[in-house]
Write a protein that holds these residues in place. Structure first.
Motif, PDB file in Angstrom:
ATOM      1  N   GLU A 435       0.746  -1.263   0.020  1.00  0.00           N
ATOM      2  CA  GLU A 435      -0.067  -0.009   0.192  1.00  0.00           C
ATOM      3  C   GLU A 435       0.874   1.182   0.106  1.00  0.00           C
ATOM      4  O   GLU A 435       0.495   2.260  -0.890  1.00  0.00           O
ATOM      5  CB  GLU A 435      -0.934   0.140   1.151  1.00  0.00           C
ATOM      6  CG  GLU A 435      -1.942   1.099   1.039  1.00  0.00           C
ATOM      7  CD  GLU A 435      -2.959   0.962   2.420  1.00  0.00           C
ATOM      8  OE1 GLU A 435      -3.492   2.070   2.560  1.00  0.00           O
ATOM      9  OE2 GLU A 435      -3.266  -0.071   2.821  1.00  0.00           O
ATOM     10  N   ARG A 446      -5.357   2.685  -3.370  1.00  0.00           N
ATOM     11  CA  ARG A 446      -4.363   2.194  -2.914  1.00  0.00           C
ATOM     12  C   ARG A 446      -4.626   0.925  -2.165  1.00  0.00           C
ATOM     13  O   ARG A 446      -3.838  -0.129  -2.090  1.00  0.00           O
ATOM     14  CB  ARG A 446      -3.711   3.145  -1.831  1.00  0.00           C
ATOM     15  CG  ARG A 446      -2.853   4.285  -2.295  1.00  0.00           C
ATOM     16  CD  ARG A 446      -2.070   4.928  -1.422  1.00  0.00           C
ATOM     17  NE  ARG A 446      -2.489   5.395  -0.248  1.00  0.00           N
ATOM     18  CZ  ARG A 446      -2.987   6.547   0.037  1.00  0.00           C
ATOM     19  NH1 ARG A 446      -3.145   7.297  -0.841  1.00  0.00           N
ATOM     20  NH2 ARG A 446      -3.496   6.608   1.317  1.00  0.00           N
ATOM     21  N   LYS A 447      -5.790   0.865  -1.420  1.00  0.00           N
ATOM     22  CA  LYS A 447      -6.036  -0.413  -0.669  1.00  0.00           C
ATOM     23  C   LYS A 447      -6.664  -1.408  -1.723  1.00  0.00           C
ATOM     24  O   LYS A 447      -6.163  -2.596  -1.636  1.00  0.00           O
ATOM     25  CB  LYS A 447      -7.427   0.001   0.328  1.00  0.00           C
ATOM     26  CG  LYS A 447      -6.997   0.740   1.534  1.00  0.00           C
ATOM     27  CD  LYS A 447      -7.946   1.032   2.507  1.00  0.00           C
ATOM     28  CE  LYS A 447      -7.671   1.629   3.868  1.00  0.00           C
ATOM     29  NZ  LYS A 447      -6.544   0.991   4.704  1.00  0.00           N
ATOM     30  N   SER A 450      -3.341  -2.699  -3.674  1.00  0.00           N
ATOM     31  CA  SER A 450      -2.744  -3.397  -2.863  1.00  0.00           C
ATOM     32  C   SER A 450      -3.212  -5.032  -2.469  1.00  0.00           C
ATOM     33  O   SER A 450      -2.460  -5.736  -2.739  1.00  0.00           O
ATOM     34  CB  SER A 450      -2.210  -2.664  -1.550  1.00  0.00           C
ATOM     35  OG  SER A 450      -3.310  -2.442  -0.666  1.00  0.00           O
TER      36      SER A 450
END
Length: 498
Positions: A435, A446-447, A450
């Protein structure tokens, strides 16, 4: 006095070392009537069942109770993923901490399971079930009242007691009651209860939590039902004699000899190792699949689908793919093994191989239309779920009756320690590591990205699982025949001693 020391209904039993029996070259009923062909022996087994293996009302009640335990255990297991995003937000957890809540059951499982496996081959299995499931139900119910991460994690660590209690004993008791196609059918029912339970866990967990406004209530349904199941065991479960369906006169040997026997059983070891990889994938997608879909909707600014709705659909996908695939897999095994004896392992291998591209497609299509995500997820799970009854069947026909509870414990503990207990927090750990490396102003992006990167290891693990199943198919025929000879020679030696 242990059950191994008691006289079974057919008469007294001399103490007989199974490992010694397997090495004898004495002619047996199995190899004298089937010619010199191992394939012929398996074809004969697929079609003929002994009177002891026939269906009765008592056996059906036993099987239904065992299947109910499977259902409730997996309802409890997947109630938490059904509400995991809510818990993560409310308790302000990282993905690693959220994954640990699902993986924590392995702490008690690795302590209790070996003991249950040992006792399950020697003592009253009914008493073991009553004690273990009562403790598990009370612990799970207590866990639903926890409101802090540390206390919730501590109680979740004890959640493995339930599965450790029944998972080794249940299939072994089914094998003691049935043989041939009837056994395969009963195992199919047992394993698709796992998938139905997982789906119902998503549905009941998220549904009850939404209805009550508290995630704690989402964890209280199954402990209450499991306490009721304990009374069903007390009043209705009738324990069969070990090896009853096969007319086995074998008796238990030392735990050390049991483990050495299993380690040298190549079919068992290959199918177990392949199952570790299989369950790693199932554990990862089971816990993080709904969260991945939720994050994908946030990335594309789709606010028309709530988490409760996504969990409901994901639960339905798990149930439908599980039931249909387990039934199809069991039917394929019963039909194909008559002509192609290694068919069970081959079906498992090709099922994992065919699932991998669809699982990859599910991950890369995350920001596309929601229906494509659901379709690809369904197909990927369907091919994986072909394997459940077949893996269980392989264990039961390549392992002698007096070592089956130990074998079940060995296999299930392996797949939990290195499979679905490891994968949730491993995926969470990898996701948390990726992340900060993703350049974006959007936290949701981003979450999502990732987690996508972390889940991309699964298709490669599926290919590894497929390879192990296919290699194991080369040993399936000879290992099954060894187990048959051990049972047959045990009967012959007992008859001659009388």
């Amino acid at each position: 006095m242990t059950e191994a020391e008691q006289s079974p209904p057919y008469g007294s039993v001399d103490r007989l070392d199974v490992s010694t029996v397997e090495k004898t070259n004495r002619p047996t009923p199995s190899n004298s009537t089937s010619g010199s062909s191992d394939s012929g022996a398996i074809k004969q087994d697929a079609k003929i069942e002994t009177p002891n293996g026939q269906m009765t009302r008592g056996k059906m009640i036993n099987t239904l109770i065992i299947c109910l335990l499977q259902l409730l255990n997996f309802m409890d297991r997947y109630a938490l993923p059904g509400i995991l995003p809510v818990i993560i937000d409310e308790l302000d957890l990282s993905n690693l901490q959220g994954g640990l809540l699902q993986s924590a059951f392995i702490v008690s499982y690795v302590v209790v399971a070996p003991l249950v496996g040992y006792l399950g081959d020697r003592f009253s299995r009914k008493i073991i079930l009553i004690v273990g499931l009562t403790v598990w139900s009370l612990v799970s119910l207590a866990g639903s009242y926890m409101t802090t991460y540390s206390s919730l994690l501590a109680l979740r660590c004890l959640g493995g007691i339930g599965e450790a209690t029944y998972s080794a004993i249940g299939p072994a008791m089914i094998a003691d009651m049935f043989v041939g196609d009837t056994r395969s059918n009963m195992l199919a029912m047992f394993y698709f209860m796992m998938l139905v339970g997982g789906g119902l866990g998503y549905i009941t967990g998220s549904g009850v939590a939404a209805a009550t406004g508290s995630w704690n209530w989402g964890l209280r349904v199954t402990p209450i039902l499991s306490l009721i199941s304990v009374f069903l065991i007390i009043f209705f479960l009738k324990e069969p004699a070990r090896g009853e369906s096969e007319g086995s006169r074998l008796v238990s040997t030392s735990w050390k000899k049991d483990i050495i026997y299993l380690l040298h059983n190549r079919s068992f070891m290959y199918s177990t190792t392949a199952s570790v990889a299989l369950v790693f994938v199932i554990g990862a997608v089971g816990v993080w699949g709904p969260q991945f879909v939720v994050l994908s909707r946030k990335v594309v600014f789709d606010e028309t689908h709530t988490f409760e709705e996504i969990s409901l659909v994901y639960g339905v996908i798990s149930i439908v793919s599980g039931i249909t695939a387990v039934i199809v897999g069991a039917l394929m095994g019963m039909k194909l093994r008559v002509r192609y004896p290694p068919a069970d392992a081959l079906i498992c291998g090709f099922g994992m191989l065919l699932s991998a591209p669809f699982f990859y497609g599910f991950l890369v299509a995350g920001t596309g239309p929601l229906y494509w995500i659901y379709i690809l997820s369904f197909i990927a799970l369907w091919f994986i779920n072909l394997n459940w009854a077949l893996v269980g069947d392989i264990l039961l026909y390549v392992v002698v009756p007096t070592r089956r509870a130990t074998a079940e414990t060995f296999q299930i503990m392996s797949v939990h320690v290195f499979g679905d207990a490891s994968s949730p927090f491993i995926i969470g750990l990898i996701s948390d590591a990726f992340e900060p490396l993703i350049e974006s102003d959007s936290e949701d992006y981003r979450k999502y990205t990732s987690l996508q990167y972390a889940l991309l290891i699964n298709p490669f693990i599926q290919i590894l699982s497929a390879s192990l199943f296919l290699v194991g198919s080369f040993y399936l025929l000879s290992d099954r025949e060894k187990a048959k000879r051990a049972v047959a020679n045990g009967i012959s030696r007992q008859s001659s001693s009388n």
